[in-house]
Design a protein around this motif. Structure first.
Motif, short mmCIF file in Angstrom:
data_model
loop_
_atom_site.label_atom_id
_atom_site.label_comp_id
_atom_site.label_asym_id
_atom_site.label_seq_id
_atom_site.Cartn_x
_atom_site.Cartn_y
_atom_site.Cartn_z
N THR A 119 0.85 -1.18 0.00
CA THR A 119 0.00 0.00 0.00
C THR A 119 0.89 1.23 0.00
N ALA A 120 0.27 2.40 -0.17
CA ALA A 120 1.03 3.64 -0.02
C ALA A 120 1.44 3.79 1.43
N ASP A 121 2.58 4.42 1.66
CA ASP A 121 3.13 4.56 3.02
C ASP A 121 2.11 5.26 3.92
N PRO A 122 1.51 4.53 4.89
CA PRO A 122 0.47 5.15 5.73
C PRO A 122 1.02 6.20 6.68
N TYR A 123 2.31 6.16 6.98
CA TYR A 123 2.89 7.15 7.88
C TYR A 123 2.95 8.53 7.23
N GLN A 124 2.97 8.58 5.89
CA GLN A 124 2.91 9.86 5.19
C GLN A 124 1.50 10.43 5.24
N ARG A 125 0.54 9.60 5.63
CA ARG A 125 -0.85 10.05 5.76
C ARG A 125 -1.18 10.46 7.20
N MET A 162 10.30 5.54 -1.68
CA MET A 162 9.46 4.97 -2.73
C MET A 162 7.99 5.30 -2.49
N GLY A 163 7.65 5.64 -1.22
CA GLY A 163 6.27 5.98 -0.89
C GLY A 163 5.37 4.78 -0.70
N LEU A 164 5.95 3.60 -0.38
CA LEU A 164 5.17 2.38 -0.23
C LEU A 164 5.45 1.72 1.12
N ALA A 165 4.55 0.85 1.52
CA ALA A 165 4.71 0.09 2.76
C ALA A 165 4.25 -1.34 2.54
N LEU A 166 4.87 -2.26 3.27
CA LEU A 166 4.52 -3.68 3.20
C LEU A 166 3.70 -4.05 4.42
N VAL A 167 2.59 -4.75 4.19
CA VAL A 167 1.66 -5.14 5.26
C VAL A 167 1.61 -6.65 5.36
N SER A 168 1.81 -7.17 6.57
CA SER A 168 1.62 -8.60 6.83
C SER A 168 0.13 -8.84 7.07
N VAL A 169 -0.45 -9.78 6.33
CA VAL A 169 -1.90 -10.00 6.34
C VAL A 169 -2.23 -11.30 7.07
N ALA A 170 -3.22 -11.23 7.96
CA ALA A 170 -3.73 -12.42 8.65
C ALA A 170 -5.05 -12.81 8.01
N ASN A 185 -14.71 -7.86 -2.29
CA ASN A 185 -15.93 -8.60 -1.98
C ASN A 185 -16.49 -8.26 -0.60
N GLY A 186 -15.81 -7.38 0.14
CA GLY A 186 -16.29 -6.99 1.46
C GLY A 186 -15.76 -7.82 2.60
N ASP A 187 -14.86 -8.79 2.32
CA ASP A 187 -14.28 -9.60 3.40
C ASP A 187 -13.30 -8.76 4.21
N ARG A 188 -13.28 -8.97 5.54
CA ARG A 188 -12.39 -8.23 6.42
C ARG A 188 -11.14 -9.03 6.70
N LEU A 189 -9.99 -8.36 6.62
CA LEU A 189 -8.70 -8.96 6.95
C LEU A 189 -8.02 -8.05 7.96
N TYR A 190 -7.07 -8.61 8.70
CA TYR A 190 -6.30 -7.82 9.66
C TYR A 190 -4.85 -7.81 9.22
N GLY A 191 -4.20 -6.67 9.37
CA GLY A 191 -2.83 -6.55 8.91
C GLY A 191 -1.96 -5.74 9.85
N THR A 192 -0.65 -5.87 9.65
CA THR A 192 0.34 -5.13 10.41
C THR A 192 1.38 -4.56 9.44
N VAL A 193 1.62 -3.26 9.52
CA VAL A 193 2.66 -2.64 8.69
C VAL A 193 4.01 -3.09 9.23
N ILE A 194 4.77 -3.84 8.42
CA ILE A 194 6.05 -4.39 8.89
C ILE A 194 7.26 -3.70 8.27
N GLU A 195 7.07 -3.02 7.14
CA GLU A 195 8.16 -2.27 6.52
C GLU A 195 7.58 -1.05 5.81
N ALA A 196 8.31 0.05 5.84
CA ALA A 196 7.91 1.24 5.10
C ALA A 196 9.12 1.80 4.37
N ASN A 197 8.89 2.26 3.16
CA ASN A 197 9.95 2.87 2.36
C ASN A 197 9.49 4.26 1.95
N PRO A 198 9.79 5.30 2.77
CA PRO A 198 9.32 6.65 2.47
C PRO A 198 9.79 7.18 1.12
#
Length: 295
Positions: free
Chosen positions: A30-36, A66-74, A51-64
């Motif tokens: 996703t886009a870097d959420p810390y810039q938001r 590049m403006g992107l972040a990596l999210v670990s998805v459960a 489809n409206g399904d809910r997932l939970y995630g944790t931001v584990i890496e951010a690259n300001p």
């Protein structure tokens, strides 16, 4: 690709941070959420699929940069999640952004204006930025950030080529005098920029073997010693990991050999690396489930 099911909406509480893309069942970009404005200590997010399904995630890496972040998805093991076909963009490609912040606003589209390779420095890894000429940039562009950019050039297979970055990242990468230009982080940079997307790290994270194996076992809360065969189960899981890593590494070595022989261009190899990494995760999952290990 046929559908838009691989994109997600990324939220923190009641605030929508933007869009995102499921790269595998376990990771999203996703886009870097810390810039938001997301506080650094608050790395938990919620994701909603098309489809409206809910997932939970944790931001584990951010690259300001590049403006992107990596999210670990459960995700539930039986939850059906779509992942996209990936490729790289070239100047002149037609593109489309399937994610939009509301059904009342239009989808973004246009052509690829330039593909810029940033060398990085001693503290940052090289990455690739895609400059996108947009048919019409909306007044409220921030809602689109984090969404996928798909190649939609006639005669080519539709594929994910980038992630729309924030206006902050765009303003630093786009040349002056180009008001109709947006910026995306190239998907073919992800394997190099984010350590969490390497095949080895994905497999280690999946089976939970990154802890020190020599550390003494902690007693249970009731004071009884841990289960005696826990170490044997850990060894079984490690062996399954090693077996699959050997196969994955061999595939990567073959791919590297093709690149050195110039049988395939380096950029063309990136989608195959992502495919090998994804296949490795699935193979490790299957191996661990057959040995009775807990993920």
């Amino acid at each position: 690709m046929g559908n838009d099911e691989y994109w997600v909406v990324v939220c923190r509480g009641e605030t929508v941070l933007g869009g995102g893309v499921l790269l595998t069942r376990h990771h999203a970009l996703t886009a870097d959420p810390y810039q938001r404005g997301l506080p650094a200590e608050e790395n938990s997010v919620r994701l909603f699929t098309a489809n409206g399904d809910r997932l939970y995630g944790t931001v584990i890496e951010a690259n300001p940069t590049m403006g992107l972040a990596l999210v670990s998805v459960a995700a539930h093991p039986r939850q059906d999640l779509a992942t996209p076909r990936m490729d790289h963009a070239v100047k002149g490609d037609e593109w489309q952004a399937p994610y939009r912040p509301s059904q009342l606003v239009r989808r973004l589209s246009g052509t690829v204006d330039a593909v810029t390779h940033e060398p990085g420095d001693g503290s940052e890894r090289p990455h690739t930025t895609i400059q996108l000429t947009c048919d019409r940039i909306p007044d409220q562009y921030t809602g689109y950030r984090g969404g996928p950019v798909e190649r939609r050039t006639h005669g080519t297979v539709p594929a994910l080529v980038g992630i729309l970055t924030s206006p902050e990242a765009a303003s630093s990468a786009v040349a002056p005098g180009a008001p109709d230009t947006l910026t995306a982080g190239a998907i073919d940079s992800a394997m190099d920029v984010f350590e969490g997307l390497s095949a080895y790290t994905l497999a280690q994270w999946l089976v939970g073997v990154r802890d020190d194996p020599t550390a003494p076992a902690e007693p249970q809360q009731n004071g009884t010693p841990p289960v005696a065969d826990a170490s044997a189960a850990t060894r079984t899981r490690r062996q399954a990991l090693d077996d699959q890593l050997e196969i994955g590494n061999r595939g990567m070595e073959i791919l590297d050999g093709w690149v050195k022989l110039k049988s395939i261009e380096p950029l063309d190899a990136t989608p195959y690396r992502l495919a090998i990494a994804d296949a490795l995760v699935e193979a490790v999952t299957d191996a661990i489930s057959r040995t009775g290990g807990e993920l």
